[in-house]
Design a protein around this motif. Structure first.
Motif, PDB file in Angstrom:
ATOM      1  N   SER A 135       0.839  -1.181   0.000  1.00  0.00           N
ATOM      2  CA  SER A 135       0.000   0.000   0.000  1.00  0.00           C
ATOM      3  C   SER A 135       0.880   1.240   0.000  1.00  0.00           C
TER       4      SER A 135
ATOM      5  N   ALA B 258      -9.154   2.470   2.368  1.00  0.00           N
ATOM      6  CA  ALA B 258      -8.713   3.620   1.588  1.00  0.00           C
ATOM      7  C   ALA B 258      -9.655   4.798   1.669  1.00  0.00           C
TER       8      ALA B 258
ATOM      9  N   GLY C 148      -0.653  -0.459  -5.377  1.00  0.00           N
ATOM     10  CA  GLY C 148      -1.361  -0.137  -4.152  1.00  0.00           C
ATOM     11  C   GLY C 148      -2.696   0.535  -4.352  1.00  0.00           C
TER      12      GLY C 148
ATOM     13  N   MET D  39      -5.985  -0.338  -2.321  1.00  0.00           N
ATOM     14  CA  MET D  39      -5.627  -1.183  -1.189  1.00  0.00           C
ATOM     15  C   MET D  39      -5.776  -0.413   0.116  1.00  0.00           C
TER      16      MET D  39
ATOM     17  N   GLU E  46      -4.753   1.648   3.255  1.00  0.00           N
ATOM     18  CA  GLU E  46      -3.701   2.625   3.476  1.00  0.00           C
ATOM     19  C   GLU E  46      -3.270   2.591   4.936  1.00  0.00           C
TER      20      GLU E  46
END
Length: 471
Positions: free
Chosen positions: A71, A137, A180, A183, A185
């Motif tokens: 990420s 995210a 990333g 994905m 965070e």
């Protein structure tokens, strides 16, 4: 296989952007991409560079031995044996992990736990839960989870989070292969803050954390570590594979897993793939879920051996295929469910250093012959060559619609991987039923079909959309 696409031609592509990283043209040995940024590591410095502007956003004058990421969190193995945790979202360093006494070979991260492997013959478990919290995210305070509502007491004792089941464990280690996007965070816990001048955090050493557990037992360099079914796996140049629980207890030792040094390993699900200097690739499978574990139980079992025509250099994985560049400059592609060789992709004339996997059927490769090649696995043919580097290419990464390469010539080059004609050449040249049906559309696209409506933008978009779906 010949370097040919449709009609015996190979598409030659040029870089859409060239970034000269340093006036001294120092070789770029390590590289990671995230969104519109590239992170470059050399024996002398680490830099964060914005791809669209070539602007340097952050720099430290410390050498980098390796780079790993998940990420928005980058982990840089520094030449002073420390591990730098760097937030790619803010382009600022956050933590230093200090505990190894030799270079770091591999790192894996899951949630708030990091495991690193080193030439000091150990692996280390690190707990960063006092500093970082993984969140969805699009989440945040009031965003559907409890992050931001209740902050963790920084002084409280850290707890190791539960690991995923074997079926869902797909952690990144040793090679970074995604950008990333979408994905989870990692964000900084607001209760923890660096000194006012965060750019100097490496100098003031205000953010060191030490090991939670040190895994000892290997007698040579630990070349890889990974997470498999909620357990830690390590492989070493001492020819052994070890399985550990999250408290640092060794649960299994496989002696003479290879007859010569183990040089690399990768985990996918409950499968472990290792390569050694004995010219074989081995596949290992974790015992089925629900097995009764005891001291006599073998958790990892050898499931397949891939005999190689040359020395395997690295292993790369897609959903169902194993990509192995070898010392004969070819890439061997296996089905890792059946163990059968799918194809041998021949075309490079020197060492292959890096691969990017697009799917089971498409990949890019690069190395010392200064060229990037895009391959169709089913035919073994090169469908596009990317030309321009004047030195060996050490790293390839994929971010968004681009391939990014780093070279001994000191430059970063950005290449578009979404060339419609490139895809049409491969798609029509595969020999499949869909490929045959698209021959006329290819002729239209190239302007050879005089009866086609060249101005039919809708038809052209339809072809592009179908290809995008196929890829």
């Amino acid at each position: 296989m010949a370097d040919e696409g449709l009609d015996g031609e190979v598409v030659n592509a040029k870089a859409t952007r060239v970034i000269e990283v340093d006036e001294s043209k120092m070789a770029i040995s390590n590289m990671v991409t995230w969104k519109d940024f590239v992170y470059v590591g050399t024996p002398k410095f680490f830099r964060a560079i914005e791809l669209s502007t070539s602007e340097v956003k952050f720099q430290i004058d410390t050498g980098v031995k390796g780079m790993f990421s998940k990420s928005n969190l980058l982990l840089g193995a520094l030449t002073d044996f420390q591990i730098l945790l760097f937030n790619m979202k803010t382009n600022l360093p956050m933590l230093l992990l200090n505990g190894h006494t030799n270079w770091v070979a591999s790192v894996v991260i899951h949630k708030q736990i990091i495991i690193s492997a080193s030439a000091d013959k150990t692996a280390i478990i690190w707990d960063i839960s006092d500093f970082y919290a993984p969140v969805a995210a699009n989440s945040g305070p009031g965003g559907g989870d409890d992050h931001g509502k209740k902050k963790k007491d920084k002084k409280s004792k850290s707890k190791i989070p539960s690991l995923p089941s074997a079926a869902t464990d797909t952690e990144t280690h040793s090679e970074f292969e995604t950008d990333g996007t979408g994905m989870t965070e990692y964000i900084m816990d607001s209760d923890f803050a660096l000194d006012d001048d965060v750019m100097k955090c490496l100098e003031v050493k205000s953010s060191f954390i030490g090991p939670l557990e040190t895994l000892e037992g290997h007698t040579d360099t630990v070349v890889m570590t990974g997470l498999i079914g909620g357990l830690i796996v390590t492989a070493s140049a001492d020819k052994t594979i070890r399985l550990w629980n999250m408290k640092g207890k060794c649960m299994q030792v496989i002696d003479n897993a290879h007859s010569d040094w183990i040089t690399q390993g990768k985990v996918q699900g409950i499968q472990l793939f290792t390569i050694g200097r004995d010219n074989v690739v081995k596949q290992w499978t974790l015992a089925e879920k629900g097995s009764t574990f005891s001291k006599k139980t073998i958790y990892l079992k050898h499931s397949h051996t891939y005999s190689c025509e040359a020395r395997p250099v690295r292993v790369f994985l897609s959903k169902s295929r194993l990509f192995v560049p070898m010392s004969d400059h070819a890439v061997y592609v296996y089905d890792h469910k059946s163990g059968k060789l799918v194809n041998k992709c021949v075309g490079h004339t020197d060492k292959i250093a890096s691969l990017v996997i697009g799917s089971d059927n498409i990949f890019w490769s690069a190395g010392s012959d200064k060229k990037i090649r895009k391959w169709a696995v089913e035919t073994g043919n090169v469908i596009c060559q990317y030309l321009g580097h004047t030195g060996a290419i050490n790293k390839l990464q994929m971010t968004g619609g681009n391939i990014v390469s780093g070279s001994d010539d000191g430059s970063i080059r950005v290449w578009s991987k979404r060339d419609v004609e490139d895809r049409l050449r491969w798609y029509s040249g595969t020999g499949g039923e869909k490929g045959k049906n698209l021959d006329k559309e290819l002729e239209w696209y190239k302007g050879k079909d005089k009866g086609a409506k060249k101005g039919d933008a809708g038809n052209k978009q339809g072809v592009a959309d179908e290809l995008a779906w196929y890829m």
